[in-house]
Design an enzyme around this catalytic site. Structure first.
Site, short mmCIF file in Angstrom:
data_model
loop_
_atom_site.label_atom_id
_atom_site.label_comp_id
_atom_site.label_asym_id
_atom_site.label_seq_id
_atom_site.Cartn_x
_atom_site.Cartn_y
_atom_site.Cartn_z
CE LYS A 115 27.51 -20.43 -2.19
NZ LYS A 115 26.94 -21.58 -1.55
CE LYS A 202 29.17 -17.74 3.48
NZ LYS A 202 28.45 -18.88 3.92
CE LYS A 205 29.61 -26.86 4.04
NZ LYS A 205 28.41 -26.19 3.51
N1 AQP Z 1 31.07 -18.28 7.99
C1 AQP Z 1 29.93 -18.61 8.58
N2 AQP Z 1 29.61 -18.11 9.80
C2 AQP Z 1 28.45 -18.46 10.43
N3 AQP Z 1 27.56 -19.32 9.89
C3 AQP Z 1 27.86 -19.85 8.68
N4 AQP Z 1 27.21 -20.74 7.91
C4 AQP Z 1 27.93 -20.96 6.77
N5 AQP Z 1 29.05 -20.23 6.80
C5 AQP Z 1 29.04 -19.54 7.98
C6 AQP Z 1 25.94 -21.35 8.26
O1 AQP Z 1 26.10 -22.75 8.18
C7 AQP Z 1 24.85 -23.31 7.77
C8 AQP Z 1 25.08 -24.28 6.67
O2 AQP Z 1 25.62 -23.61 5.55
P1 AQP Z 1 25.54 -24.35 4.15
O3 AQP Z 1 26.42 -25.50 4.13
O4 AQP Z 1 24.15 -24.70 3.85
O5 AQP Z 1 25.91 -23.30 3.07
P2 AQP Z 1 26.76 -22.01 2.97
O6 AQP Z 1 26.14 -20.93 3.76
O7 AQP Z 1 26.88 -21.71 1.55
O8 AQP Z 1 28.11 -22.48 3.62
P3 AQP Z 1 29.56 -22.31 3.17
O9 AQP Z 1 30.33 -23.11 4.10
O10 AQP Z 1 29.95 -20.89 3.06
O11 AQP Z 1 29.61 -22.98 1.74
P4 AQP Z 1 30.06 -22.34 0.37
O12 AQP Z 1 31.54 -22.25 0.41
O13 AQP Z 1 29.58 -23.36 -0.63
O14 AQP Z 1 29.41 -21.01 0.23
C9 AQP Z 1 23.93 -22.16 7.39
O15 AQP Z 1 23.03 -21.91 8.47
C10 AQP Z 1 24.87 -21.01 7.24
O16 AQP Z 1 24.25 -19.77 7.53
#
Ligand code: AQP
Length: 338
Positions: A115, A202, A205
């Site tokens: 990040k 992956k 968001k």
């Molecule tokens: N691609 C994914 N596949 C399976 N699980 C996922 N999670 C996130 N992306 C995937 C799971 O969703 C939960 C919440 O995630 P989060 O919002 O706390 O943060 P994150 O992991 O940083 O999610 P994003 O969507 O990928 O956000 P950004 O773009 O900001 O990095 C967690 O249990 C996570 O494992």
């Protein structure tokens, strides 16, 4: 202090664009666990601001994540749904755990490296400290199980190390075995859903391309279009799991299908092996729409008038505080605060 044996804690960041990965990796599993566990589900707004958020959007997104929990099937009367910033125990425990965690441990966290990217010097201190806040989230409830996607495994291991070090450092002062070792629950056929545009990244968001993810606000047409345009290779689907090796995009779509249909990837290949993507993709789009549209519809309904969601968050934060404050009070005693 009594230690629960089956307490679940997990959270999702209100950073917008809730997607299929968040649903299959986390939120859907939250629903199943409530049959057997006492569940605490948090909207982690303090984690969200580790990268700048527009305050108006943060408020909207916070309600939207709560709406997603409820729409997916979490029972707001039986379980605790709240937003993190309303319960001061998270911030208080983070400071104490900051003094237990080691810099060397945080330096190994791959999510920070990804990040922060090349602009590391300019990343917020909060982004670096994110895993310690996550450990405090879990340990403030002395949670025993944490359902997460595969990407959070390393942070969970860190939370276990922090719990262990706290217990060792304060063993003589009543800290021995104070924190349980939280167990990660990484469940289902799609523990790491990949981007629809690039099978090596992956689904996320923050990906600049909206075509890379299916979101929980997409219409049936959006879903069909995104799946139709999803990157794939020219080969038909194999009939055996081995045939998905080195085919990350095909593997991802099969995994999504399996998770949505609640079957194994082997079962999907038995049914669709030999099919071209031109026939598999419409079947996947139909299935995704069938599973997601009741949730997106209910989320939209809940977001029309947010009084109910606000009352859930308010009541949830009182119930969460009632569990976490005594834990933090005991931690303060253990470390010698008067
Ligand atoms: N691609 C994914 N596949 C399976 N699980 C996922 N999670 C996130 N992306 C995937 C799971 O969703 C939960 C919440 O995630 P989060 O919002 O706390 O943060 P994150 O992991 O940083 O999610 P994003 O969507 O990928 O956000 P950004 O773009 O900001 O990095 C967690 O249990 C996570 O494992």
């Amino acid at each position: 202090m009594e230690q629960p044996t089956n307490r679940v804690f997990s959270g999702v960041q209100p950073t917008g664009n809730l997607h299929l990965g968040n649903y299959l990796g986390a939120i859907r599993n939250f629903v199943g666990l409530q049959e057997t566990h006492e569940c605490i589900y948090c909207v982690v707004d303090m984690h969200a601001i580790t990268a700048w958020q527009d305050p108006k959007e943060l408020a909207h997104n916070t309600r939207e994540v709560a709406a997603a929990y409820i729409a997916a099937g979490v029972d707001a009367d039986k379980q605790v749904i709240f937003n993190q910033s309303k319960v001061s125990a998270h911030a208080e425990l983070t400071w104490i755990l900051n003094c237990v965690a080691r810099i060397g441990w945080l330096n190994r966290m791959t999510q920070f490296k990804e990040k922060a990217g090349k602009n590391r010097e300019n990343a917020s201190v909060g982004l670096y400290d994110y895993p310690v806040l996550m450990a405090a989230d879990i340990l403030a409830y002395r949670a025993t199980h944490v359902p997460v996607g595969d990407d959070q495994k390393q942070h969970l291991e860190l939370a276990r190390d922090i719990a262990q070090k706290f217990n060792n450092d304060f063993a003589e002062f009543g800290g021995e075995d104070f924190f349980p070792q939280p167990e990660p629950l990484i469940m289902g056929a799609a523990t790491r859903v990949m981007s629809l545009r690039d099978g090596s990244k992956k689904m996320s968001k923050s990906d600049p391309s909206d075509m890379s993810r299916i979101t929980l606000t997409d219409t049936a047409d959006d879903i069909a279009k995104k799946i139709r345009k999803a990157r794939t290779d020219p080969e038909p689907l194999p009939s055996e799991l081995d045939g998905l090796k080195d085919r990350p995009e095909a593997d991802n779509l099969v995994g999504i299908y399996a998770a949505l249909a609640d079957v194994t990837k082997e079962a999907v290949l038995q049914e669709h092996g030999g099919s071209q993507f031109s026939s598999f993709k419409p079947a996947l789009a139909d299935l995704a729409n069938e599973r997601l549209s009741p949730i997106t519809g209910e989320m939209a309904r809940l977001m029309e008038d947010t009084t109910y969601i606000d009352s859930v968050l308010q009541k949830g934060s009182q119930r969460a505080s009632a569990i976490a404050q005594p834990v933090v009070a005991r931690v303060k005693e253990i470390v010698g605060f008067i």
